[in-house]
Design an enzyme around this catalytic site. Structure first.
Site, PDB file in Angstrom:
ATOM      1  N   PHE A 186      33.785  31.477  45.718  1.00 34.49           N
ATOM      2  CA  PHE A 186      34.482  32.757  45.526  1.00 34.49           C
ATOM      3  C   PHE A 186      35.021  32.800  44.101  1.00 34.49           C
ATOM      4  O   PHE A 186      35.822  31.961  43.707  1.00 34.49           O
ATOM      5  CB  PHE A 186      35.637  32.937  46.518  1.00 34.49           C
ATOM      6  CG  PHE A 186      36.270  34.304  46.395  1.00 34.49           C
ATOM      7  CD1 PHE A 186      35.607  35.428  46.844  1.00 34.49           C
ATOM      8  CD2 PHE A 186      37.517  34.466  45.802  1.00 34.49           C
ATOM      9  CE1 PHE A 186      36.159  36.700  46.708  1.00 34.49           C
ATOM     10  CE2 PHE A 186      38.089  35.724  45.671  1.00 34.49           C
ATOM     11  CZ  PHE A 186      37.408  36.846  46.127  1.00 34.49           C
ATOM     12  N   ASP A 235      36.140  27.023  37.740  1.00 29.45           N
ATOM     13  CA  ASP A 235      37.036  28.025  38.315  1.00 29.45           C
ATOM     14  C   ASP A 235      38.180  27.276  38.998  1.00 29.45           C
ATOM     15  O   ASP A 235      38.041  26.780  40.108  1.00 29.45           O
ATOM     16  CB  ASP A 235      36.281  28.903  39.321  1.00 29.45           C
ATOM     17  CG  ASP A 235      37.197  29.959  39.943  1.00 29.45           C
ATOM     18  OD1 ASP A 235      38.419  29.885  39.741  1.00 29.45           O
ATOM     19  OD2 ASP A 235      36.671  30.849  40.644  1.00 29.45           O
ATOM     20  N   LYS A 270      46.448  32.771  39.782  1.00 32.72           N
ATOM     21  CA  LYS A 270      47.300  32.446  40.939  1.00 32.72           C
ATOM     22  C   LYS A 270      48.631  31.796  40.549  1.00 32.72           C
ATOM     23  O   LYS A 270      49.538  32.494  40.118  1.00 32.72           O
ATOM     24  CB  LYS A 270      46.500  31.574  41.905  1.00 32.72           C
ATOM     25  CG  LYS A 270      45.394  32.389  42.612  1.00 32.72           C
ATOM     26  CD  LYS A 270      45.012  31.752  43.915  1.00 32.72           C
ATOM     27  CE  LYS A 270      43.844  32.428  44.580  1.00 32.72           C
ATOM     28  NZ  LYS A 270      44.223  33.620  45.335  1.00 32.72           N
TER      29      LYS A 270
HETATM   30  C1  LIG Z   1      38.652  30.203  43.136  1.00 26.12           C
HETATM   31  C2  LIG Z   1      39.019  31.639  42.988  1.00 26.12           C
HETATM   32  N1  LIG Z   1      38.508  32.348  41.966  1.00 26.12           N
HETATM   33  C3  LIG Z   1      38.827  33.638  41.789  1.00 26.12           C
HETATM   34  C4  LIG Z   1      39.675  34.297  42.656  1.00 26.12           C
HETATM   35  C5  LIG Z   1      40.005  35.750  42.422  1.00 26.12           C
HETATM   36  O1  LIG Z   1      41.302  35.848  41.961  1.00 26.12           O
HETATM   37  P1  LIG Z   1      42.086  37.263  41.989  1.00 26.12           P
HETATM   38  O2  LIG Z   1      42.221  37.647  43.417  1.00 26.12           O
HETATM   39  O3  LIG Z   1      43.388  36.961  41.296  1.00 26.12           O
HETATM   40  O4  LIG Z   1      41.279  38.220  41.207  1.00 26.12           O
HETATM   41  C6  LIG Z   1      40.220  33.604  43.723  1.00 26.12           C
HETATM   42  C7  LIG Z   1      41.109  34.292  44.682  1.00 26.12           C
HETATM   43  O5  LIG Z   1      41.278  33.897  45.793  1.00 26.12           O
HETATM   44  C8  LIG Z   1      39.890  32.237  43.899  1.00 26.12           C
HETATM   45  O6  LIG Z   1      40.380  31.532  44.919  1.00 26.12           O
END
Ligand SMILES: Cc1ncc(COP(=O)(O)O)c(C=O)c1O
Length: 415
Positions: free
Chosen positions: A141, A226, A255
């Protein structure tokens, strides 16, 4: 409507909020540490931290004071000008990540979008215009804009929003042979989460990140991490990849970084500092003094309260407690998994997470789902062991109530 009660607010929400979420009929109005209260005055223990975001818990006095002070000083200037907290935060992040440059944005999605554009433009500007393909992982994700979504590997999020821009190859997470097979001279980068968060809190197999590092090095491609969910101390080191001794080329953070205030960052090595020249990428709000003050305060409190080391210690404590619970209810849950204070309890036998989350809330505990069939613990990093024990006790009570001898089977709990 003067001071509407909880039911009136829920009715209004159902009428006017866009229904793309599935909130329970509770409206939260305040928090303190790991506790939050709803409009009806009920107290909850928050072991979800707004999806691994509220690192300092709710209303941390130092955070409240810093943001309040900054609101009265300077909120926004745009990136046409420097601002002091922005510069200081860039320096702090580079120090903690071992990177050289920081680009700011407003979310995890945007941080990953920046990674994608950074990688493609790096090769484009160096004349390797055919080098644009990204290798990403099934169940990954990375966010919900079309760029980030093109790298996201869960059908549930992707379906119906295509066609995608192409150029992304998905392979099974942890499968080095599949990555090698997908590798080629057109690959610009591999993007990977050290622990797949939304995919179910699944840690990469030992040595996997290091193998990706060697592979990208030998092919002249970039390694992008990520760390939106795993970064900023959550797994017991500032970055999860630091536990594996892996240094990527660029990293996405968000986050926990803002402790609840929206901010994301892309940090990268000096060799990529020319990849996005002036005008090629940017954002109006990004890196504003208020967001950067929030993040600087989070970093300062992480140090003062030893929260990164604490995440390791308390993560081990939680892991032990959850393992014991999983042994006790081995027909319903387990085995627990995760890293530091990012942990999941998988559900067995078709047990639906939502069948558990409601009864947990009734008993005053907030958890969230991870993947399709797991409960996720991602508490504020300020959580105490006593609070973690309290959360596990409540989960124990709910699991006990689901036992077949109580008249409800795992199957039955689905409805
Ligand atoms: C690993 C990872 N990347 C990207 C995101 C996306 O982040 P945002 O919801 O702040 O756009 C998330 C959100 O859960 C995530 O867990």
């Amino acid at each position: 409507m003067a001071n509407p009660d909880q039911a009136a607010l829920v009715a209004l929400a159902e009428q006017h909020l866009y229904p793309n979420y599935r909130q329970p009929p509770i409206v939260f109005v305040r928090g303190k540490g790991c506790e939050v209260w709803d409009k009806a005055g009920k107290r909850y223990l928050d072991l979800a931290a707004g999806v691994a975001v509220s690192a300092l818990g709710h209303a941390h006095p130092r955070y409240v004071a810093a943001i309040s002070e900054q609101v009265g000083r300077l909120v926004h200037m745009s990136n046409y000008f420097y601002n002091e907290p922005n510069i200081l935060l860039a320096a702090e992040l580079c120090k903690r990540t071992g990177m050289d440059r920081a680009f700011f944005c407003n979310s995890g999605t945007e941080a990953n979008e920046a990674l994608l554009k950074l990688a493609r433009h790096h090769f484009y500007l160096s004349g390797q215009t055919d080098r644009y393909r990204i290798i990403a992982f099934d169940e990954a994700f990375h966010g919900r804009t079309l760029g980030a979504l093109s790298m996201t590997g869960r059908a549930k999020y992707r379906e119906g929003f295509g066609p995608y821009e192409g150029g992304v190859t998905h392979v099974p997470y942890g499968d080095l042979a599949a990555v090698k097979k997908a590798m080629g001279p057109d690959v610009a980068a591999i993007i990977v989460e050290p622990v797949q968060g939304e995919g179910g809190v699944v840690p990469a197999p030992p040595g996997f990140l290091a193998s990706l590092r060697s592979l990208t090095d030998s092919h002249g491609a970039l390694l992008l991490l990520d760390e939106v969910q795993t970064g900023v101390g959550r797994t017991g080191t500032f970055l999860a990849c630091q536990q594996q001794g892996v240094v990527p080329d660029a990293i996405a953070l968000a986050k926990g970084l803002g402790g609840g205030f929206p901010i994301g960052a892309m940090v990268c090595r000096e060799k990529l500092s020319g990849a996005l020249p002036p005008g090629s990428h940017g954002s109006t709000y990004a890196g504003n003094p208020l967001a950067c003050t929030a993040a600087l305060t989070v970093l300062a409190v992480l140090d003062e309260e030893h929260l990164v080391e604490g995440a390791k210690r308390k993560g081990e404590h939680l892991s032990k407690a959850l393992s014991t619970l999983c042994s006790k209810y081995s027909d319903l849950v387990g085995p627990e998994r995760g890293a530091g204070l990012l942990r999941a309890v998988p559900l067995k036998g078709g047990l639906e997470p939502r069948a558990i989350l409601g009864p947990l809330r009734d008993r005053g505990l907030l958890l969230i789902v991870a993947g399709d069939a797991a409960l996720r613990f991602c508490p504020p990093l300020v959580v105490t062991e006593a609070e973690l024990d309290q959360g596990v006790r409540i989960l124990d009570e709910v699991l006990a109530s689901l036992r077949p001898e109580k008249g409800v089977t795992a199957e039955g709990a689905r409805v």
